[in-house]
Design a protein around this motif. Structure first.
Motif, short mmCIF file in Angstrom:
data_model
loop_
_atom_site.label_atom_id
_atom_site.label_comp_id
_atom_site.label_asym_id
_atom_site.label_seq_id
_atom_site.Cartn_x
_atom_site.Cartn_y
_atom_site.Cartn_z
N ILE A 9 0.84 -1.20 0.00
CA ILE A 9 0.00 0.00 0.00
C ILE A 9 0.87 1.25 0.00
CG2 ILE A 9 -1.71 1.29 1.33
CD1 ILE A 9 -2.88 -1.31 2.27
N ARG A 10 1.99 1.23 0.72
CA ARG A 10 2.90 2.37 0.73
C ARG A 10 3.44 2.64 -0.67
NH1 ARG A 10 7.84 2.06 4.81
NH2 ARG A 10 6.07 2.12 6.24
N ALA A 11 3.84 1.59 -1.37
CA ALA A 11 4.34 1.76 -2.74
C ALA A 11 3.24 2.25 -3.67
CB ALA A 11 4.92 0.44 -3.24
N GLN A 12 2.01 1.79 -3.45
CA GLN A 12 0.91 2.25 -4.29
C GLN A 12 0.65 3.74 -4.09
OE1 GLN A 12 -2.58 -0.16 -3.78
NE2 GLN A 12 -1.54 -2.07 -4.35
N PHE A 13 0.67 4.19 -2.82
CA PHE A 13 0.47 5.62 -2.58
C PHE A 13 1.59 6.45 -3.20
CE2 PHE A 13 -2.50 4.67 1.04
CZ PHE A 13 -3.53 5.44 0.55
N TRP A 182 -9.97 2.09 -6.56
CA TRP A 182 -9.91 0.86 -7.36
C TRP A 182 -8.80 -0.06 -6.88
CZ3 TRP A 182 -6.41 -0.67 -11.48
CH2 TRP A 182 -6.84 -1.80 -12.18
N LEU A 183 -7.65 0.52 -6.52
CA LEU A 183 -6.51 -0.28 -6.11
C LEU A 183 -6.63 -0.78 -4.67
CD1 LEU A 183 -3.47 1.69 -7.61
CD2 LEU A 183 -4.35 -0.52 -8.35
N ILE A 184 -7.18 0.03 -3.78
CA ILE A 184 -7.12 -0.26 -2.35
C ILE A 184 -8.49 -0.59 -1.77
CG2 ILE A 184 -6.45 0.67 -0.11
CD1 ILE A 184 -4.45 2.45 -1.64
N PRO A 207 -12.05 -18.72 0.95
CA PRO A 207 -13.00 -17.61 0.76
C PRO A 207 -12.33 -16.26 0.58
CG PRO A 207 -12.93 -18.27 3.06
CD PRO A 207 -12.11 -19.28 2.30
N PHE A 208 -11.12 -16.09 1.15
CA PHE A 208 -10.43 -14.81 1.04
C PHE A 208 -9.35 -14.93 -0.03
CE2 PHE A 208 -11.95 -15.10 5.41
CZ PHE A 208 -12.70 -13.93 5.50
N ALA A 209 -9.60 -14.27 -1.18
CA ALA A 209 -8.66 -14.36 -2.30
C ALA A 209 -7.37 -13.63 -1.97
CB ALA A 209 -9.30 -13.77 -3.56
N THR A 210 -6.25 -14.31 -2.19
CA THR A 210 -4.93 -13.71 -1.92
C THR A 210 -4.50 -12.89 -3.14
OG1 THR A 210 -3.91 -15.77 -2.67
CG2 THR A 210 -4.24 -15.50 -0.31
N GLU A 211 -5.07 -11.72 -3.28
CA GLU A 211 -4.74 -10.82 -4.38
C GLU A 211 -4.79 -9.39 -3.87
OE1 GLU A 211 -9.25 -10.46 -6.25
OE2 GLU A 211 -7.78 -11.80 -7.18
N GLY A 212 -4.30 -8.47 -4.70
CA GLY A 212 -4.25 -7.07 -4.29
C GLY A 212 -2.90 -6.71 -3.70
N ALA A 213 -2.89 -5.70 -2.82
CA ALA A 213 -1.65 -5.22 -2.21
C ALA A 213 -1.02 -6.30 -1.35
CB ALA A 213 -1.92 -3.97 -1.38
N ALA A 214 0.28 -6.13 -1.09
CA ALA A 214 1.01 -7.13 -0.31
C ALA A 214 0.41 -7.30 1.07
CB ALA A 214 2.48 -6.71 -0.21
N GLU A 215 0.01 -6.20 1.72
CA GLU A 215 -0.59 -6.29 3.05
C GLU A 215 -1.92 -7.04 3.00
OE1 GLU A 215 1.94 -2.58 2.94
OE2 GLU A 215 0.51 -3.58 1.63
#
Length: 453
Positions: A9-13, A182-184, A207-215
């Motif tokens: 998330i830090r890199a995305q910001f 959209w990203l977060i 049930p919880f997809a492991t995708e998106g930001a690293a956190e």
């Protein structure tokens, strides 16, 4: 883009901030040549000061009325509003608040007067004729000029500045907010949906997809591990309780046989009643631990026929159970689970009531309503919620000390988790109880498998 979404998330910001700077710079470079911003007002001020200086110089050099009139005509041609007054009136004008400047300092004074503050500029946009601003310039001991200071129209600076701000600030910020959401935000929204879906269907492996930001990926993996551990603990407990309940049957059966082989007596009858009660509790426990898993598939069935069959089965067992409702009503459900739930409710009612009626109602878009109505003693308000608890006991419950066992608990589980419906216990007039099952419309259920017609 996939690499950006998978970053922290830090890199995305940081990436979004850099993108915002680049976007603002690009828009400014492309639009500034076509938009007259605030700096254009400085150009207008310089031109006005130069024209005033030219008029002052020419008027100072004029020695005849004809030459003075020629200077006034030049002022009109240059778009400068000026009037000649006697030098004696300058002091009176100054006393009334009009600024006065000598010819040598007229240029500097003009610039300071025209460089208005932001509040004045906004006021002039909405009140262009709110006040007259003028500057008195003494030429000699008998002549003076009074210049009317211009109020620049909003088209010169205000509207271009607003347009420039929208293009360079508002649009990039809106774009940044949209991309950020959209990203977060979207992965977080998917987390909430997954959490709700998990509570309704425990058969989902991940049930919880492991995708998106690293956190978020780390959080999803941790939640999946935690969920799997909880399910393993619940399954181990269920297996243990099932095994214990099953193993208890053997000594209980031997005990029953030994009691029955003895001499008939009052003690023997009481012992047989206790053994029968224990056997019933074990059977209900096994049913609760197995049937409530509600893994049966969804199928389209005729609810009227299903409920009529339940009523017929109980009637053949010497219970007064009747069915009322439409002749045919197709519905997508888990028929084995629904049969079990309705049978438990009818069986519970048969223990306390002489007459029972199963009512079926098609509520359209609101779904389906099934009511099991009996003429028994009913329940008090504080007991209606408690009887759903497994093996609930109460001496005042339905005027019996035997309690309710697991029948209502199983029915509630099968209706709520198996079908996404609700079970309510309501009063019947003049006495009795109504067990109302509300089932959602087919398109409102949390699963949408293909259903054979």
């Amino acid at each position: 883009m996939k690499d950006v979404r998978a970053a922290s998330i830090r890199a995305q910001f940081l990436a979004l901030a850099i993108l915002l700077i680049v976007l603002v710079s690009l828009l400014a470079a492309l639009t500034e040549p076509f938009i007259r911003g605030r700096h254009d007002r400085g150009v207008e001020i310089g031109l006005m000061a130069g024209r005033m200086e030219r008029i002052i110089d020419n008027y100072s050099s004029a020695t005849t009325p004809a030459q003075e009139d020629a200077v006034m005509a030049l002022a009109v041609k240059l778009g400068v509003s000026v009037s000649a007054v006697p030098a004696g009136e300058v002091a009176d004008l100054h006393a009334r608040g009009m600024p006065v400047a000598q010819p040598a300092s007229a240029l500097t004074t003009t610039r300071s007067l025209l460089q208005e503050g932001f509040g004045d500029a906004i006021r002039h946009v909405f009140e262009p004729h709110s006040a007259r601003r003028a500057l008195a310039v003494p030429i000699d001991d008998r002549r003076a000029l009074v210049f009317d200071m211009p109020v620049f129209p909003s088209s010169v600076w205000f509207y271009p500045a607003v347009i420039s701000g929208v293009l360079k600030i508002v649009i990039p910020l809106v774009a940044l907010a949209y991309v950020s959401s959209w990203l977060i935000i979207r992965p977080l929204a998917r987390f909430a949906v997954a959490a709700e879906r998990t509570s309704a269907d425990d058969r989902l492996e991940q049930p919880f997809a492991t995708e998106g930001a690293a956190e978020l990926r780390s959080l999803a993996a941790s939640l999946n591990v935690m969920r799997n551990r909880i399910l393993e603990m619940a399954e181990a407990r269920t297996r243990m309780l099932s095994s214990i309940s099953h193993d208890l049957r053997t000594p209980l059966t031997r005990l029953k046989m030994r009691v029955e082989s003895g001499e008939p007596s009052d003690l023997q009858g009481k012992m047989l009643n206790d053994v029968t009660a224990l056997e019933s509790m074990i059977n209900e426990t096994l049913a609760f631990l197995t049937d409530v898993q509600h893994d049966s598939p969804l199928r389209k069935v005729d609810l009227s026929s299903l409920l009529q069959t339940i009523a017929t089965d109980f009637s053949e067992a010497s219970a007064d159970v009747r069915f009322s409702g439409p002749r045919r009503l197709k519905y997508v459900c888990k028929p084995e689970a629904l049969t079990r739930a309705v049978s438990n409710l009818v069986g519970n009612a048969a223990r306390f009531a002489a007459h029972i009626e199963i009512e079926l109602e098609d509520a359209g878009e609101k779904g389906i309503v099934i009511r099991i109505v009996d003429d028994g003693p009913g329940l008090s308000e504080d007991l209606k919620g408690k009887v759903m608890e497994p093996f609930f006991k109460a001496d005042e419950a339905r005027s019996s000390g035997t309690g309710f066992g697991l029948g209502l608990s199983i029915a509630d589980e099968l209706i709520r988790k198996g079908h996404g419906g609700t079970l309510k216990l309501l009063d019947r007039t003049p006495h009795g109880l109504v067990a109302e099952i509300s089932l959602p419309a087919v398109h409102d259920m949390h699963t949408h498998p293909s259903v054979p017609g």
